[in-house]
Write an enzyme that holds these catalytic residues in place. Structure first.
Site, PDB file in Angstrom:
ATOM      1  N   ARG A 116      14.805   1.818  12.542  1.00 31.23           N
ATOM      2  CA  ARG A 116      13.433   2.193  11.656  1.00 31.23           C
ATOM      3  C   ARG A 116      13.730   1.174  10.404  1.00 31.23           C
ATOM      4  O   ARG A 116      15.217   1.074  10.100  1.00 31.23           O
ATOM      5  CB  ARG A 116      13.354   3.606  10.950  1.00 31.23           C
ATOM      6  CG  ARG A 116      12.234   3.877  10.323  1.00 31.23           C
ATOM      7  CD  ARG A 116      12.195   5.350   9.716  1.00 31.23           C
ATOM      8  NE  ARG A 116      11.194   5.282   8.802  1.00 31.23           N
ATOM      9  CZ  ARG A 116      10.998   6.472   7.759  1.00 31.23           C
ATOM     10  NH1 ARG A 116      12.189   7.160   7.426  1.00 31.23           N
ATOM     11  NH2 ARG A 116      10.179   6.230   7.015  1.00 31.23           N
ATOM     12  N   HIS A 117      12.666   0.749   9.705  1.00 35.54           N
ATOM     13  CA  HIS A 117      13.017  -0.009   8.493  1.00 35.54           C
ATOM     14  C   HIS A 117      13.688   0.611   7.511  1.00 35.54           C
ATOM     15  O   HIS A 117      13.796   1.839   7.384  1.00 35.54           O
ATOM     16  CB  HIS A 117      11.576  -0.597   7.935  1.00 35.54           C
ATOM     17  CG  HIS A 117      10.779   0.351   7.513  1.00 35.54           C
ATOM     18  ND1 HIS A 117      10.823   0.826   6.261  1.00 35.54           N
ATOM     19  CD2 HIS A 117       9.787   1.083   8.261  1.00 35.54           C
ATOM     20  CE1 HIS A 117      10.204   1.867   6.219  1.00 35.54           C
ATOM     21  NE2 HIS A 117       9.305   2.078   7.258  1.00 35.54           N
ATOM     22  N   GLY A 118      14.100  -0.479   6.562  1.00 38.99           N
ATOM     23  CA  GLY A 118      14.823   0.296   5.510  1.00 38.99           C
ATOM     24  C   GLY A 118      13.868   0.989   4.434  1.00 38.99           C
ATOM     25  O   GLY A 118      12.567   0.810   4.613  1.00 38.99           O
ATOM     26  N   GLU A 119      14.509   1.472   3.312  1.00 39.86           N
ATOM     27  CA  GLU A 119      13.498   2.219   2.381  1.00 39.86           C
ATOM     28  C   GLU A 119      12.820   1.281   1.525  1.00 39.86           C
ATOM     29  O   GLU A 119      13.223   0.180   1.107  1.00 39.86           O
ATOM     30  CB  GLU A 119      14.598   3.159   1.412  1.00 39.86           C
ATOM     31  CG  GLU A 119      13.738   3.963   0.568  1.00 39.86           C
ATOM     32  CD  GLU A 119      14.838   4.513  -0.517  1.00 39.86           C
ATOM     33  OE1 GLU A 119      15.174   5.685  -0.154  1.00 39.86           O
ATOM     34  OE2 GLU A 119      15.134   3.910  -1.618  1.00 39.86           O
ATOM     35  N   THR A 120      11.559   1.610   1.324  1.00 37.49           N
ATOM     36  CA  THR A 120      10.654   0.969   0.396  1.00 37.49           C
ATOM     37  C   THR A 120      10.469   2.116  -0.765  1.00 37.49           C
ATOM     38  O   THR A 120      10.888   3.226  -0.670  1.00 37.49           O
ATOM     39  CB  THR A 120       9.246   0.811   0.754  1.00 37.49           C
ATOM     40  OG1 THR A 120       8.586   1.972   1.239  1.00 37.49           O
ATOM     41  CG2 THR A 120       9.390   0.161   2.271  1.00 37.49           C
ATOM     42  N   ASP A 121       9.891   1.603  -1.994  1.00 38.80           N
ATOM     43  CA  ASP A 121       9.527   2.523  -2.984  1.00 38.80           C
ATOM     44  C   ASP A 121       8.752   3.543  -2.725  1.00 38.80           C
ATOM     45  O   ASP A 121       8.824   4.643  -3.133  1.00 38.80           O
ATOM     46  CB  ASP A 121       8.915   1.451  -4.298  1.00 38.80           C
ATOM     47  CG  ASP A 121      10.047   0.772  -5.112  1.00 38.80           C
ATOM     48  OD1 ASP A 121      11.356   1.189  -4.830  1.00 38.80           O
ATOM     49  OD2 ASP A 121       9.686  -0.148  -5.772  1.00 38.80           O
ATOM     50  N   LEU A 122       7.515   3.205  -1.828  1.00 38.25           N
ATOM     51  CA  LEU A 122       6.812   4.259  -1.404  1.00 38.25           C
ATOM     52  C   LEU A 122       7.386   5.411  -0.741  1.00 38.25           C
ATOM     53  O   LEU A 122       7.200   6.606  -0.808  1.00 38.25           O
ATOM     54  CB  LEU A 122       5.712   3.744  -0.639  1.00 38.25           C
ATOM     55  CG  LEU A 122       4.667   2.845  -1.441  1.00 38.25           C
ATOM     56  CD1 LEU A 122       3.486   2.422  -0.518  1.00 38.25           C
ATOM     57  CD2 LEU A 122       4.389   3.345  -2.917  1.00 38.25           C
ATOM     58  N   ARG A 133       8.174  -4.946   5.822  1.00 31.64           N
ATOM     59  CA  ARG A 133       9.420  -4.150   5.663  1.00 31.64           C
ATOM     60  C   ARG A 133      10.263  -4.078   6.977  1.00 31.64           C
ATOM     61  O   ARG A 133      11.267  -4.099   6.922  1.00 31.64           O
ATOM     62  CB  ARG A 133       9.042  -2.653   5.391  1.00 31.64           C
ATOM     63  CG  ARG A 133       8.025  -2.029   6.240  1.00 31.64           C
ATOM     64  CD  ARG A 133       7.539  -0.489   5.628  1.00 31.64           C
ATOM     65  NE  ARG A 133       6.584   0.340   6.291  1.00 31.64           N
ATOM     66  CZ  ARG A 133       5.297   0.092   6.374  1.00 31.64           C
ATOM     67  NH1 ARG A 133       4.653  -0.858   5.601  1.00 31.64           N
ATOM     68  NH2 ARG A 133       4.474   1.106   6.878  1.00 31.64           N
ATOM     69  N   GLU A 166       2.986   0.827  12.382  1.00 36.80           N
ATOM     70  CA  GLU A 166       3.216   2.146  12.320  1.00 36.80           C
ATOM     71  C   GLU A 166       1.972   2.697  12.648  1.00 36.80           C
ATOM     72  O   GLU A 166       0.904   2.057  12.501  1.00 36.80           O
ATOM     73  CB  GLU A 166       3.789   2.382  10.676  1.00 36.80           C
ATOM     74  CG  GLU A 166       3.478   3.839  10.372  1.00 36.80           C
ATOM     75  CD  GLU A 166       4.618   4.996  11.129  1.00 36.80           C
ATOM     76  OE1 GLU A 166       4.268   4.813  12.217  1.00 36.80           O
ATOM     77  OE2 GLU A 166       5.610   5.507  10.601  1.00 36.80           O
TER      78      GLU A 166
END
Length: 214
Positions: free
Chosen positions: A10-16, A61, A84
């Site tokens: 899974r992709h890394g963290e985003t602000d959202l 992302r 997604e």
């Protein structure tokens, strides 16, 4: 015996992600600093794997998550089929009590077998499954790619894993995930089956230095 190793992340963290805001396929948000650190930690742990190809969704992302591998010159293909799920009208909005109940009810419907239930203005798990199938077919049609890395998204990963493990979509929530988690699968071309070797692994993230607060 021909086999294919699939490293699914899974992709890394985003602000959202941090704010608990649903992104879906309609919000193309970049990684935040923590997400970039997660991506680097994964690269540090797995750069020794001789990946033949990297597959990502079309969203930034996932591209940023595998950027260090791409800099090595590893071939890369992106597919909207790996995007997604579309959560529709509520994507990108600040969460509230009503939204929380809405999502709980929707996921509950899926778990009860209504896999054709879609988010308002969005997709159902069955829609996601149908667009993933041609991508899976393409990937499996390339036995010369012995080690591949796939970067995608939480709900989409759950759908994908049920396809690969030949399970009904109502089982998708058994596959837990967190930002930059790893699932590793081995595919046998002889038996045409997948073996799940690693699930929701984040041990590679233990190397990240947590920033000190004042």
């Amino acid at each position: 015996m021909k086999r294919k190793s699939i490293y699914l992340i899974r992709h890394g963290e985003t602000d959202l992600n941090r704010k608990g805001i649903v992104q879906g396929s309609g919000v193309d948000s970049p990684l935040n600093e923590w997400g970039k650190a997660q991506a680097q930690a994964f690269f540090n742990a797995y750069q020794h794997i001789p990946f033949d190809k990297i597959y990502t969704s079309n969203l930034i992302r996932t591209h940023q998550t595998v950027n260090s591998f791409l800099k090595l010159g590893i071939p890369h293909e992106s597919y909207s089929g790996l995007n997604e799920i579309s959560w529709g009208n509520r994507e990108g909005k600040e969460p509230n009590t009503g939204d929380s109940q809405y999502y709980l009810d929707l996921v509950s419907a899926w778990q009860s077998g209504d896999i054709e239930a879609s988010a308002e203005g969005g997709e159902s798990p069955l829609d996601v499954r149908n667009r993933q199938l041609p991508v899976i077919e393409t990937i499996l049609s390339r036995p010369h790619e012995r080690n591949i890395l796939i970067a995608m998204h939480g709900r989409a990963m759950r759908v994908l894993l049920t396809i690969l493990m030949k399970q009904p979509l109502i089982d998708m929530d058994q596959y837990h995930h967190s930002n930059l988690c790893l699932y590793k699968l081995e595919y046998s071309y002889e038996s045409k089956t997948f073996n799940l070797e690693v699930a929701n692994d984040i041990t590679h993230l233990l190397s990240i230095d947590i920033p000190q607060t004042a």
